[in-house]
Design a protein around this motif. Structure first.
Motif, PDB file in Angstrom:
ATOM      1  N   ALA A  71      26.882  34.317  -7.498  1.00 44.29           N
ATOM      2  CA  ALA A  71      25.544  34.477  -7.671  1.00 44.29           C
ATOM      3  C   ALA A  71      25.231  36.390  -7.457  1.00 44.29           C
ATOM      4  CB  ALA A  71      24.587  33.714  -6.929  1.00 44.29           C
ATOM      5  N   PRO A  72      24.382  36.637  -8.296  1.00 44.28           N
ATOM      6  CA  PRO A  72      24.185  38.176  -8.211  1.00 44.28           C
ATOM      7  C   PRO A  72      23.646  38.559  -6.945  1.00 44.28           C
ATOM      8  CG  PRO A  72      22.763  37.335  -9.865  1.00 44.28           C
ATOM      9  CD  PRO A  72      23.592  36.058  -9.358  1.00 44.28           C
ATOM     10  N   ILE A  73      23.803  39.803  -6.731  1.00 43.16           N
ATOM     11  CA  ILE A  73      23.116  40.458  -5.632  1.00 43.16           C
ATOM     12  C   ILE A  73      21.582  40.894  -6.291  1.00 43.16           C
ATOM     13  CG2 ILE A  73      22.748  42.688  -4.626  1.00 43.16           C
ATOM     14  CD1 ILE A  73      25.917  42.422  -4.278  1.00 43.16           C
ATOM     15  N   SER A  74      20.704  40.552  -5.471  1.00 43.85           N
ATOM     16  CA  SER A  74      19.166  40.625  -6.071  1.00 43.85           C
ATOM     17  C   SER A  74      18.518  41.724  -5.687  1.00 43.85           C
ATOM     18  CB  SER A  74      18.549  39.193  -5.636  1.00 43.85           C
ATOM     19  OG  SER A  74      18.490  39.450  -4.215  1.00 43.85           O
ATOM     20  N   ARG A  75      17.430  42.060  -6.315  1.00 43.58           N
ATOM     21  CA  ARG A  75      16.335  43.044  -6.140  1.00 43.58           C
ATOM     22  C   ARG A  75      16.957  44.546  -6.202  1.00 43.58           C
ATOM     23  NH1 ARG A  75      14.846  42.739  -1.100  1.00 43.58           N
ATOM     24  NH2 ARG A  75      16.074  40.933  -0.567  1.00 43.58           N
ATOM     25  N   VAL A  76      17.858  44.550  -7.370  1.00 44.87           N
ATOM     26  CA  VAL A  76      18.531  45.915  -7.274  1.00 44.87           C
ATOM     27  C   VAL A  76      17.808  46.916  -8.241  1.00 44.87           C
ATOM     28  CG1 VAL A  76      20.688  46.814  -8.563  1.00 44.87           C
ATOM     29  CG2 VAL A  76      20.630  44.686  -6.891  1.00 44.87           C
ATOM     30  N   ASP A  77      17.838  48.064  -8.027  1.00 42.31           N
ATOM     31  CA  ASP A  77      16.991  49.225  -8.704  1.00 42.31           C
ATOM     32  C   ASP A  77      17.861  49.704  -9.735  1.00 42.31           C
ATOM     33  OD1 ASP A  77      14.390  49.265  -7.411  1.00 42.31           O
ATOM     34  OD2 ASP A  77      15.759  49.633  -5.768  1.00 42.31           O
ATOM     35  N   LEU A  78      19.254  50.094  -9.404  1.00 39.01           N
ATOM     36  CA  LEU A  78      20.363  50.557 -10.150  1.00 39.01           C
ATOM     37  C   LEU A  78      21.531  49.918  -9.988  1.00 39.01           C
ATOM     38  CD1 LEU A  78      20.985  53.005 -12.085  1.00 39.01           C
ATOM     39  CD2 LEU A  78      21.741  54.224  -9.833  1.00 39.01           C
ATOM     40  N   LEU A  79      22.125  49.383 -11.376  1.00 39.68           N
ATOM     41  CA  LEU A  79      23.079  48.572 -11.294  1.00 39.68           C
ATOM     42  C   LEU A  79      24.192  49.328 -12.137  1.00 39.68           C
ATOM     43  CD1 LEU A  79      23.160  44.634 -12.098  1.00 39.68           C
ATOM     44  CD2 LEU A  79      25.106  46.062 -12.006  1.00 39.68           C
ATOM     45  N   LEU A  80      25.392  49.394 -11.313  1.00 43.91           N
ATOM     46  CA  LEU A  80      26.501  50.056 -12.081  1.00 43.91           C
ATOM     47  C   LEU A  80      27.622  49.019 -12.476  1.00 43.91           C
ATOM     48  CD1 LEU A  80      25.335  52.292  -9.818  1.00 43.91           C
ATOM     49  CD2 LEU A  80      27.376  53.705 -10.898  1.00 43.91           C
ATOM     50  N   CYS A  81      28.108  48.899 -13.577  1.00 40.98           N
ATOM     51  CA  CYS A  81      29.198  47.967 -13.942  1.00 40.98           C
ATOM     52  C   CYS A  81      29.917  48.756 -14.962  1.00 40.98           C
ATOM     53  CB  CYS A  81      28.839  46.590 -14.155  1.00 40.98           C
ATOM     54  SG  CYS A  81      30.131  45.295 -14.493  1.00 40.98           S
ATOM     55  N   ARG A  82      30.776  49.444 -14.553  1.00 41.69           N
ATOM     56  CA  ARG A  82      31.598  50.439 -15.514  1.00 41.69           C
ATOM     57  C   ARG A  82      33.215  49.912 -15.605  1.00 41.69           C
ATOM     58  NH1 ARG A  82      31.299  56.107 -14.767  1.00 41.69           N
ATOM     59  NH2 ARG A  82      30.637  56.048 -17.042  1.00 41.69           N
ATOM     60  N   CYS A 106      33.878  47.857  -8.234  1.00 41.03           N
ATOM     61  CA  CYS A 106      34.085  49.215  -7.702  1.00 41.03           C
ATOM     62  C   CYS A 106      35.304  49.754  -7.425  1.00 41.03           C
ATOM     63  CB  CYS A 106      33.079  49.214  -6.185  1.00 41.03           C
ATOM     64  SG  CYS A 106      34.059  48.120  -5.095  1.00 41.03           S
ATOM     65  N   ALA A 107      36.468  48.589  -7.396  1.00 42.84           N
ATOM     66  CA  ALA A 107      37.746  49.313  -7.226  1.00 42.84           C
ATOM     67  C   ALA A 107      38.023  49.816  -6.042  1.00 42.84           C
ATOM     68  CB  ALA A 107      38.339  49.942  -8.741  1.00 42.84           C
ATOM     69  N   SER A 108      38.645  51.027  -6.046  1.00 47.85           N
ATOM     70  CA  SER A 108      38.824  51.605  -4.768  1.00 47.85           C
ATOM     71  C   SER A 108      37.689  52.503  -4.228  1.00 47.85           C
ATOM     72  CB  SER A 108      40.210  52.316  -4.901  1.00 47.85           C
ATOM     73  OG  SER A 108      40.298  53.295  -6.028  1.00 47.85           O
ATOM     74  N   GLY A 109      36.593  52.339  -4.828  1.00 52.12           N
ATOM     75  CA  GLY A 109      35.412  52.917  -3.965  1.00 52.12           C
ATOM     76  C   GLY A 109      35.089  54.059  -4.467  1.00 52.12           C
ATOM     77  N   ILE A 130      23.865  50.624  -0.719  1.00 57.27           N
ATOM     78  CA  ILE A 130      24.496  50.598  -2.187  1.00 57.27           C
ATOM     79  C   ILE A 130      25.455  49.292  -1.676  1.00 57.27           C
ATOM     80  CG2 ILE A 130      26.420  51.758  -3.465  1.00 57.27           C
ATOM     81  CD1 ILE A 130      25.319  54.420  -2.630  1.00 57.27           C
ATOM     82  N   TYR A 131      25.537  48.682  -2.862  1.00 60.75           N
ATOM     83  CA  TYR A 131      26.356  47.478  -2.641  1.00 60.75           C
ATOM     84  C   TYR A 131      27.538  47.693  -3.474  1.00 60.75           C
ATOM     85  CZ  TYR A 131      22.448  45.246   0.072  1.00 60.75           C
ATOM     86  OH  TYR A 131      21.459  45.132   0.944  1.00 60.75           O
ATOM     87  N   ALA A 132      28.835  47.732  -2.927  1.00 61.63           N
ATOM     88  CA  ALA A 132      29.827  47.900  -3.872  1.00 61.63           C
ATOM     89  C   ALA A 132      30.711  46.599  -3.767  1.00 61.63           C
ATOM     90  CB  ALA A 132      30.572  49.256  -3.377  1.00 61.63           C
ATOM     91  N   THR A 133      31.126  45.965  -5.011  1.00 62.01           N
ATOM     92  CA  THR A 133      31.877  44.709  -4.816  1.00 62.01           C
ATOM     93  C   THR A 133      32.837  44.897  -5.907  1.00 62.01           C
ATOM     94  OG1 THR A 133      30.343  43.724  -6.572  1.00 62.01           O
ATOM     95  CG2 THR A 133      29.492  43.455  -4.357  1.00 62.01           C
ATOM     96  N   ASP A 134      33.853  44.138  -5.479  1.00 57.92           N
ATOM     97  CA  ASP A 134      34.959  43.871  -6.405  1.00 57.92           C
ATOM     98  C   ASP A 134      35.661  42.246  -6.160  1.00 57.92           C
ATOM     99  OD1 ASP A 134      37.762  44.322  -7.461  1.00 57.92           O
ATOM    100  OD2 ASP A 134      36.617  46.187  -8.287  1.00 57.92           O
TER     101      ASP A 134
END
Ligand SMILES: C[S@@+](CC[C@H](N)C(=O)[O-])C[C@H]1O[C@@H](n2cnc3c(N)ncnc32)[C@H](O)[C@@H]1O
Length: 429
Positions: A142-153, A51-54, A79-83
């Protein structure tokens, strides 16, 4: 040198509504057709990986809030925003941006979702509360689970094909059935197209391929360094991941649904686990009942939030020497004490047990030897006393002999004088 410099400069580059066309597509096609028809009370989980700076997390929050309305957004969306980058995460958490940074936010959204404080723009506090910023390493964690929409851009492109393959496989695992993956404009799914179908290739939207059981999830482990990209942007391997993988104690991790999500090298070699077992329910695996029945203990550990221990578990692997294990079921809890899963460790205590048995035998032998010494001592004491009394008896006998001797001497002297008297009488006669 050049790729390194390139990455250092570009690695955290991001912006609100980056590639506006793709965001329009997401807003008009993905959000209404897939995300919204879910039940009104159903939660909606979004993962923004890298997610860089959000800005991206705030963008998706605005798009969803526009589509659902503020109240529904607040109640349903997480929304789980990770980096990997802690500095970038710190910036994200403040959610405060310069005028230049918010330039790409459409004017009406800027008015609606930002508050101007001095020369900065603070992102809407209510929407911000639904975003959880956290550190996560796409390569090792390990990945975050039970996600409906995953953004990895604009993040996958920093990894080589092998690493991408592993991450994409985890993304398949992370997404709910019917979930969507949204990549960056310069990216495509190089491999593993069997795990995702393109929904709109131009805008890089993919849907998860629904499979009864995805068997090819070999990517939940920390990878050897050799797998990572040469031009990887200053990323350090996760210490905790490496520690888990290389631990001398075999261990497996089960998530809240009882699916096997991780195991380390020792577990792999001890129990013959392999990548195909990842993502499978524990009850489908031999390890759930051999070397010891795990399921009841798992429930107990999760409900009572305490470590359950099975001691002296016999392990007789075919073709290898038998062992004694100590099996611990450890509930894994977050800061709020919620149980996220269970770690099961299998410690080989054979050596310790052997030493314990040897110590017990030695102690027993020592005790027996001590008792023998004690009885010998007592015997010696008795003998000593007997000797003493014999000596005393002898002494008494000696004294008696002495006095008899003295008596005899007296008698002798008396006889001598009687003799002398007789001799005198004899001479006179
Ligand atoms: C170019 S930025 C992309 C930001 C945003 N997704 C976008 O498209 O605007 C790439 C981000 O990936 C993050 N990153 C690099 N390696 C990572 C890893 N192994 N795990 C998680 N994030 C990583 C970097 O810290 C950086 O913030």
């Amino acid at each position: 040198e050049f790729p390194h410099l390139f990455n250092t400069i570009l690695i955290n580059v991001t912006s609100f509504f980056r590639d506006p066309e793709a965001w329009d597509y997401l807003r008009d096609q993905v959000v209404p057709t897939v995300v919204l028809p879910q039940g009104h009370d159903q939660s909606l989980r979004v993962w923004v990986a890298g997610c860089a700076s959000g800005e991206e997390a705030c963008t998706v929050a605005m798009v969803l809030a526009e589509a659902m309305g503020r109240d529904a957004f607040r109640e349903r969306v997480k929304i789980y925003a990770t980096d990997l980058d802690d500095d970038a995460l710190n910036t994200s958490r403040h959610a405060t941006y310069t005028a230049r940074q918010v330039e790409s936010v459409p004017a009406e959204l800027l008015t609606k979702y930002f508050e101007r404080v001095g020369d900065r723009y603070v992102f809407d506090r209510e929407l911000r509360r639904s975003i959880v910023f956290g550190r996560h390493d796409l390569i090792n964690d390990a990945p975050i689970s039970r996600v409906d929409l995953l953004l990895c851009r604009n993040t996958l492109m920093y990894f080589n094909a092998e690493v991408q393959e592993r991450i994409v496989s985890r993304f398949n695992f992370a997404l709910n059935e019917g979930g969507f993956l949204f990549l960056g404009r310069a990216e495509t799914l190089l491999t593993h197209t069997n795990l995702f179908l393109p929904v709109d290739l131009k805008n890089r939207v993919f849907s998860k391929v629904t499979r009864g059981r995805v068997r090819d999830r070999s990517f939940m482990f920390p990878l050897p360094k050799s797998f990572t990209n040469d031009v990887e942007p200053g990323v350090e391997p996760s210490l905790s991941g490496a520690a888990f993988e290389q631990s001398t104690v075999a261990a497996i991790v089960l998530n809240a649904e009882g699916l096997l999500v991780q195991f380390n090298e020792r577990a792999r070699t001890t129990f013959g686990l392999n990548a195909r077992d990842l993502g499978r329910p524990i009850q489908d695996l031999e390890i759930s009942y051999r070397p010891v029945e795990l399921r009841s203990g798992m429930e107990q550990a999760a409900v009572q939030k305490r470590v359950i221990i099975h001691r002296d578990v016999a392990w007789n692997p075919p073709g290898a020497s038998s062992a004694t294990l100590e099996v611990r079921l450890i509930p894994l809890q977050n800061d709020r004490k919620e149980v996220l899963g269970i770690m099961v460790s299998f410690e080989d205590v054979t050596q310790m047990k052997r030493l314990q048995t040897e110590l017990m035998t030695f102690n027993q032998e020592l005790e027996t030897a001590y008792e023998e010494v004690q009885s010998t001592n007592e015997e010696l004491q008795t003998t000593n006393e007997e000797l003493q009394s014999t000596v005393e008896e002898l002494e008494t006998t000696n004294e008696e002999l002495q006095s008899t001797n003295e008596e005899l001497e007296t008698m002798n002297e008396e006889l001598q004088s009687a003799n002398e008297e007789l001799e005198t009488i004899n001479e006179e006669l």
